[in-house]
Motif scaffolding. Structure first.
Motif, PDB file in Angstrom:
ATOM      1  N   SER A   4       6.806  -1.590 -13.534  1.00 59.32           N
ATOM      2  CA  SER A   4       5.953  -1.318 -12.375  1.00 59.32           C
ATOM      3  C   SER A   4       4.520  -1.021 -12.777  1.00 59.32           C
ATOM      4  CB  SER A   4       6.514  -0.144 -11.558  1.00 59.32           C
ATOM      5  OG  SER A   4       6.458   1.051 -12.308  1.00 59.32           O
ATOM      6  N   ASP A   5       4.324  -0.596 -14.048  1.00 57.78           N
ATOM      7  CA  ASP A   5       2.976  -0.294 -14.523  1.00 57.78           C
ATOM      8  C   ASP A   5       2.416  -1.406 -15.418  1.00 57.78           C
ATOM      9  OD1 ASP A   5       2.830   2.081 -13.196  1.00 57.78           O
ATOM     10  OD2 ASP A   5       3.458   3.305 -14.888  1.00 57.78           O
ATOM     11  N   ARG A   6       3.005  -2.573 -15.362  1.00 58.88           N
ATOM     12  CA  ARG A   6       2.586  -3.658 -16.246  1.00 58.88           C
ATOM     13  C   ARG A   6       1.118  -4.028 -16.010  1.00 58.88           C
ATOM     14  NH1 ARG A   6       5.852  -7.367 -14.601  1.00 58.88           N
ATOM     15  NH2 ARG A   6       7.545  -6.999 -16.102  1.00 58.88           N
ATOM     16  N   HIS A   7       0.395  -4.211 -17.111  1.00 57.81           N
ATOM     17  CA  HIS A   7      -1.014  -4.623 -17.118  1.00 57.81           C
ATOM     18  C   HIS A   7      -1.950  -3.559 -16.530  1.00 57.81           C
ATOM     19  CE1 HIS A   7      -0.175  -8.478 -18.742  1.00 57.81           C
ATOM     20  NE2 HIS A   7       0.458  -8.954 -17.678  1.00 57.81           N
ATOM     21  N   VAL A   8      -1.611  -2.295 -16.761  1.00 54.43           N
ATOM     22  CA  VAL A   8      -2.516  -1.212 -16.375  1.00 54.43           C
ATOM     23  C   VAL A   8      -3.844  -1.332 -17.117  1.00 54.43           C
ATOM     24  CG1 VAL A   8      -2.893   1.282 -16.513  1.00 54.43           C
ATOM     25  CG2 VAL A   8      -0.698   0.397 -15.748  1.00 54.43           C
ATOM     26  N   THR A 123       1.445 -11.107 -12.878  1.00 51.98           N
ATOM     27  CA  THR A 123       2.514 -10.262 -13.411  1.00 51.98           C
ATOM     28  C   THR A 123       2.080  -8.807 -13.493  1.00 51.98           C
ATOM     29  OG1 THR A 123       1.767 -10.781 -15.648  1.00 51.98           O
ATOM     30  CG2 THR A 123       3.562 -12.117 -14.723  1.00 51.98           C
ATOM     31  N   VAL A 124       1.271  -8.368 -12.533  1.00 52.19           N
ATOM     32  CA  VAL A 124       0.793  -6.983 -12.497  1.00 52.19           C
ATOM     33  C   VAL A 124       1.796  -6.134 -11.714  1.00 52.19           C
ATOM     34  CG1 VAL A 124      -1.042  -5.454 -11.696  1.00 52.19           C
ATOM     35  CG2 VAL A 124      -1.600  -7.675 -12.688  1.00 52.19           C
ATOM     36  N   GLY A 125       2.131  -4.963 -12.235  1.00 52.55           N
ATOM     37  CA  GLY A 125       3.139  -4.110 -11.625  1.00 52.55           C
ATOM     38  C   GLY A 125       2.695  -3.491 -10.311  1.00 52.55           C
ATOM     39  N   ARG A 126       3.667  -2.967  -9.563  1.00 52.90           N
ATOM     40  CA  ARG A 126       3.402  -2.401  -8.243  1.00 52.90           C
ATOM     41  C   ARG A 126       2.543  -1.145  -8.329  1.00 52.90           C
ATOM     42  NH1 ARG A 126       6.900  -4.152  -4.168  1.00 52.90           N
ATOM     43  NH2 ARG A 126       6.626  -2.183  -3.052  1.00 52.90           N
ATOM     44  N   THR A 127       2.727  -0.356  -9.375  1.00 58.06           N
ATOM     45  CA  THR A 127       2.001   0.908  -9.490  1.00 58.06           C
ATOM     46  C   THR A 127       0.833   0.825 -10.462  1.00 58.06           C
ATOM     47  OG1 THR A 127       3.528   1.683 -11.211  1.00 58.06           O
ATOM     48  CG2 THR A 127       4.055   2.250  -8.923  1.00 58.06           C
ATOM     49  N   ALA A 128       0.508  -0.394 -10.905  1.00 51.81           N
ATOM     50  CA  ALA A 128      -0.556  -0.537 -11.908  1.00 51.81           C
ATOM     51  C   ALA A 128      -1.897  -0.062 -11.379  1.00 51.81           C
ATOM     52  CB  ALA A 128      -0.652  -1.993 -12.358  1.00 51.81           C
ATOM     53  N   ALA A 129      -2.195  -0.319 -10.093  1.00 48.78           N
ATOM     54  CA  ALA A 129      -3.483   0.088  -9.529  1.00 48.78           C
ATOM     55  C   ALA A 129      -3.610   1.611  -9.514  1.00 48.78           C
ATOM     56  CB  ALA A 129      -3.640  -0.471  -8.114  1.00 48.78           C
ATOM     57  N   VAL A 130      -2.546   2.307  -9.115  1.00 51.42           N
ATOM     58  CA  VAL A 130      -2.567   3.770  -9.106  1.00 51.42           C
ATOM     59  C   VAL A 130      -2.685   4.312 -10.523  1.00 51.42           C
ATOM     60  CG1 VAL A 130      -1.199   5.831  -8.617  1.00 51.42           C
ATOM     61  CG2 VAL A 130      -1.343   4.004  -6.930  1.00 51.42           C
ATOM     62  N   LEU A 184      -6.095  10.195  -4.231  1.00 51.04           N
ATOM     63  CA  LEU A 184      -5.254   9.053  -4.601  1.00 51.04           C
ATOM     64  C   LEU A 184      -3.966   9.054  -3.779  1.00 51.04           C
ATOM     65  CD1 LEU A 184      -5.436   6.731  -6.653  1.00 51.04           C
ATOM     66  CD2 LEU A 184      -4.113   8.144  -8.233  1.00 51.04           C
ATOM     67  N   LEU A 185      -3.397  10.222  -3.564  1.00 53.11           N
ATOM     68  CA  LEU A 185      -2.202  10.334  -2.726  1.00 53.11           C
ATOM     69  C   LEU A 185      -2.511   9.961  -1.275  1.00 53.11           C
ATOM     70  CD1 LEU A 185       0.728  11.194  -2.198  1.00 53.11           C
ATOM     71  CD2 LEU A 185      -0.095  13.550  -1.985  1.00 53.11           C
ATOM     72  N   ILE A 186      -3.643  10.446  -0.763  1.00 54.27           N
ATOM     73  CA  ILE A 186      -4.030  10.124   0.611  1.00 54.27           C
ATOM     74  C   ILE A 186      -4.247   8.627   0.771  1.00 54.27           C
ATOM     75  CG2 ILE A 186      -5.836  10.444   2.347  1.00 54.27           C
ATOM     76  CD1 ILE A 186      -3.954  12.800   2.028  1.00 54.27           C
ATOM     77  N   ALA A 187      -4.760   7.981  -0.280  1.00 54.41           N
ATOM     78  CA  ALA A 187      -4.970   6.532  -0.218  1.00 54.41           C
ATOM     79  C   ALA A 187      -3.649   5.785  -0.075  1.00 54.41           C
ATOM     80  CB  ALA A 187      -5.710   6.053  -1.464  1.00 54.41           C
ATOM     81  N   LYS A 260       5.037   7.528  -6.874  1.00 53.91           N
ATOM     82  CA  LYS A 260       6.288   7.212  -6.186  1.00 53.91           C
ATOM     83  C   LYS A 260       6.031   6.415  -4.906  1.00 53.91           C
ATOM     84  CE  LYS A 260      10.759   7.618  -5.538  1.00 53.91           C
ATOM     85  NZ  LYS A 260      11.739   6.963  -6.438  1.00 53.91           N
ATOM     86  N   LEU A 261       5.026   6.815  -4.140  1.00 55.31           N
ATOM     87  CA  LEU A 261       4.706   6.093  -2.908  1.00 55.31           C
ATOM     88  C   LEU A 261       4.216   4.689  -3.199  1.00 55.31           C
ATOM     89  CD1 LEU A 261       2.932   8.869  -0.787  1.00 55.31           C
ATOM     90  CD2 LEU A 261       5.196   7.881  -0.411  1.00 55.31           C
ATOM     91  N   ALA A 262       3.371   4.555  -4.216  1.00 53.87           N
ATOM     92  CA  ALA A 262       2.866   3.222  -4.572  1.00 53.87           C
ATOM     93  C   ALA A 262       3.996   2.295  -5.000  1.00 53.87           C
ATOM     94  CB  ALA A 262       1.833   3.340  -5.685  1.00 53.87           C
ATOM     95  N   LYS A 263       5.021   2.842  -5.604  1.00 55.33           N
ATOM     96  CA  LYS A 263       6.144   2.034  -6.074  1.00 55.33           C
ATOM     97  C   LYS A 263       7.028   1.560  -4.927  1.00 55.33           C
ATOM     98  CE  LYS A 263       9.912   2.060  -9.458  1.00 55.33           C
ATOM     99  NZ  LYS A 263      10.648   2.856 -10.468  1.00 55.33           N
ATOM    100  N   SER A 264       7.101   2.352  -3.857  1.00 62.19           N
ATOM    101  CA  SER A 264       8.053   2.051  -2.792  1.00 62.19           C
ATOM    102  C   SER A 264       7.453   1.358  -1.570  1.00 62.19           C
ATOM    103  CB  SER A 264       8.746   3.344  -2.332  1.00 62.19           C
ATOM    104  OG  SER A 264       7.785   4.270  -1.827  1.00 62.19           O
ATOM    105  N   ARG A 265       6.154   1.541  -1.317  1.00 61.32           N
ATOM    106  CA  ARG A 265       5.595   0.995  -0.082  1.00 61.32           C
ATOM    107  C   ARG A 265       5.148  -0.453  -0.272  1.00 61.32           C
ATOM    108  NH1 ARG A 265       0.133   0.525   0.324  1.00 61.32           N
ATOM    109  NH2 ARG A 265      -1.115   1.459  -1.318  1.00 61.32           N
ATOM    110  N   ASP A 266       5.028  -1.157   0.845  1.00 64.49           N
ATOM    111  CA  ASP A 266       4.552  -2.536   0.825  1.00 64.49           C
ATOM    112  C   ASP A 266       3.030  -2.577   0.690  1.00 64.49           C
ATOM    113  OD1 ASP A 266       7.103  -3.540   1.125  1.00 64.49           O
ATOM    114  OD2 ASP A 266       6.983  -3.531   3.321  1.00 64.49           O
ATOM    115  N   LEU A 267       2.534  -3.618   0.059  1.00 66.10           N
ATOM    116  CA  LEU A 267       1.097  -3.774  -0.135  1.00 66.10           C
ATOM    117  C   LEU A 267       0.396  -3.900   1.219  1.00 66.10           C
ATOM    118  CD1 LEU A 267      -1.036  -4.172  -2.411  1.00 66.10           C
ATOM    119  CD2 LEU A 267      -0.783  -6.620  -2.053  1.00 66.10           C
ATOM    120  N   GLY A 268      -0.688  -3.144   1.391  1.00 68.87           N
ATOM    121  CA  GLY A 268      -1.470  -3.213   2.617  1.00 68.87           C
ATOM    122  C   GLY A 268      -0.978  -2.318   3.727  1.00 68.87           C
ATOM    123  N   THR A 269       0.101  -1.603   3.502  1.00 69.98           N
ATOM    124  CA  THR A 269       0.628  -0.699   4.522  1.00 69.98           C
ATOM    125  C   THR A 269       0.364   0.747   4.136  1.00 69.98           C
ATOM    126  OG1 THR A 269       2.808  -0.545   3.488  1.00 69.98           O
ATOM    127  CG2 THR A 269       2.457  -2.316   5.085  1.00 69.98           C
ATOM    128  N   GLY A 270       0.486   1.637   5.100  1.00 69.76           N
ATOM    129  CA  GLY A 270       0.348   3.064   4.871  1.00 69.76           C
ATOM    130  C   GLY A 270       1.587   3.789   5.337  1.00 69.76           C
TER     131      GLY A 270
END
Length: 537
Positions: A4-8, A123-130, A184-187, A260-270
């Protein structure tokens, strides 16, 4: 976790390069504030004469405690302890104002622009941005830590030791990490970058107001504010590390929640639910001004509430401003009761001059946010449909510009009215109405002139909007702290803040008022012309 953190590292390098200029400007400003504050405090505290005692008496007043933080009690006040007492709250807020928008930009902002969607298609992970945003936050804070420690140690403040300097700087960094990770959490929770920024700024403002009230009424309750945690470290006196450990602990919990939230939520949603709109829009929303106001009323309401609360707090402590004269036996021997009362009134008016600067800034930020939405709404494609209709660019731009000016006017006026009327309610000798008039007449042209500068930039060179915020922020800081930092008397004249002429203590100069009005009108016209001529997205 590794997947999930690939290519941080890839995202981190890109973020550091993209944010280089922004971070360099902020780091230089923050370092200059620490260096100037430490140097000036050392100069004042190690001088001879009654100026030192007058400064200490002033800093112990409730009004000053509310603005900058309460001085430590039960310890000898020297250059180091006074520096820590004055600069802690101020630097915590400045540091937070640097990292909070940075965290939103690197996460929610990249999602809104579509950049993160393209990156995540690889191939960038879901949580890489966070994770990349967290790494950048740590890097910039390490740099700040080294600069702060080196500066304070090199100045060799009286009463300072390395343990106190280390703790003072560590408390600043811990608070900065905590506010950055909270943002970051609020984002991850908010649905838009604008919403994330507003929530983060609201929490920061609420923390400051809670700290203001508790520092005035009872410092034992300052624990209720996260900003107060940094104060409780009591660097150079008690050297208490427990508040720092508390801030680091909260930071880790917030970081884990954001990941945890970044890993579970869909991109572009809150996570926070958005209120469902009406199935059919009201007819009046066909008007551009009505539509714009409908979409910005939350921001306007937030600033109005902030102005009311801040005005009530600042006005409520005006009755204690003159206590320095009443409690000073030397002044009581030298001056009659009438003279003491007159001096008290002068001090009250001097504090009102400081409050005017703050509420001018309130009004400018509120109005400029509306003005800069013009470019933001363009970039997001919100105005694409409107541009395809009969609405002209002139109508569209004027709607944003005039509503921005109106919002700035309302926020400033409400804040000043609250200060004046709550102050009069607390003062034994209420201030005459002419002082209210002076405050309004002096402040409004400054508000309009600064907002019109934002209008000029958004009309011609919207990419330079950061210049506006830097210009406004530096102008405010120089005018508020110029004397403390030993700057020349007229150093603030480069911005409208420096031309307020200490209102309401002194009458406003007519040439200055005329100049501000002319600037406002000219910049407004140029802003409309610029928007009509430049390319839009």
């Amino acid at each position: 976790m590794l997947r999930s953190d690939r290519h941080v590292g890839f995202l981190l390098r890109a973020n550091l390069k993209q944010n280089l200029k922004y971070s360099l400007v902020w780091i230089v400003i923050l370092e200059m504030m620490v260096a100037s504050g430490a140097f000036k405090m050392q100069t004042i505290m190690e001088s001879t004469g009654k100026g030192v005692q007058d400064l200490l008496n002033m800093l112990r007043m409730p009004g000053m405690a509310g603005l900058f933080g309460a001085m430590p009690k039960g310890v000898a006040l020297n250059s180091a302890t006074v520096f820590a007492g004055v600069m802690m709250v101020f630097m915590v807020i400045l540091d937070a104002l640097y990292v909070m928008p940075l965290m939103v930009k690197n996460t929610r902002g990249q999602e809104e622009s579509g950049l993160l969607e393209m990156v995540r298609a690889r191939t960038v992970g879901r949580t890489a941005a966070v994770a990349a945003a967290l790494c950048e936050l740590v890097i910039v804070n390490v740099i700040l830590f080294v600069l702060y420690v080196g500066t304070i140690v090199s100045l060799n403040l009286k009463g300072a030791d390395f343990n106190g300097t280390f703790l003072f700087t560590l408390a600043l960094i811990a608070a900065n990490l905590m506010f950055g990770v909270f943002t970051l959490l609020i984002a991850q929770l908010a649905s838009t970058a604008r919403g994330a920024n507003m929530i983060a700024y609201t929490v920061l403002g609420a923390a400051y107001l809670v700290r203001t009230v508790t520092d005035i009424e009872n410092t034992d309750w300052t624990w209720l504010s996260p900003i107060g945690w940094a104060q409780k470290a009591n660097a150079y006196s008690d050297n208490n590390y427990w508040p720092v450990l508390l801030m680091f602990g909260v930071t880790l919990l917030l970081a884990a929640a954001a990941w945890k939230l970044a890993k579970s939520r869909d991109l572009g949603t809150g996570i926070l639910p958005e209120r469902a709109g009406r199935a059919r829009a009201a007819g009046y929303l066909r008007s551009i001004p009505a539509l714009l106001f409908r979409t910005t009323w939350g921001v306007v309401l937030g600033w109005l509430i902030g102005a009311v609360v801040a005005g009530g707090i600042f006005g409520g402590v005006l009755n204690s401003v003159g206590d320095i004269l009443k409690t000073n036996p030397l002044y009581r021997q030298m001056m009659s009761v009438t003279q003491v009362n007159a001096a008290n009134k002068t001090m009250v008016l001097s504090f009102l001059a400081l409050y005017i600067l703050l509420f001018v800034a309130f009004g400018v930020v509120a109005g400029a946010q509306v003005v800069f939405r013009l470019k933001e709404d363009e970039d997001k494609g919100y105005l694409g449909v409107i541009h395809a209709t009969k609405q002209t660019r002139q109508t569209i731009s004027l709607s944003y510009y005039l509503i921005g000016l109106a919002v700035s006017l309302v926020v400033f006026v409400v804040g000043i009215l609250m200060v004046y009327y709550t102050g009069n309610a607390s003062l034994k000798d209420p201030l005459a109405a002419k002082y209210l008039t002076r405050m309004l007449v002096a402040g409004l042209p400054a508000v309009f002139a600064l907002v019109s500068l934002a209008i000029l930039l958004i009309g011609w060179v919207p990419r330079l909007s950061a210049v506006f915020w830097a210009y406004m922020g530096i102008g405010l800081l120089v005018q508020m702290f110029g004397s403390l930092l030993n700057l020349p008397k007229d150093s603030g004249k480069f911005s409208p803040f420096g031309w307020l002429n200490q209102a309401p203590l002194h009458a406003v100069q007519t040439p200055w008022l005329s100049a501000m009005i002319i600037i406002t009108v000219v910049f407004l016209i140029l802003g409309v012309i610029g928007y009509r001529q430049r390319d839009v997205v």
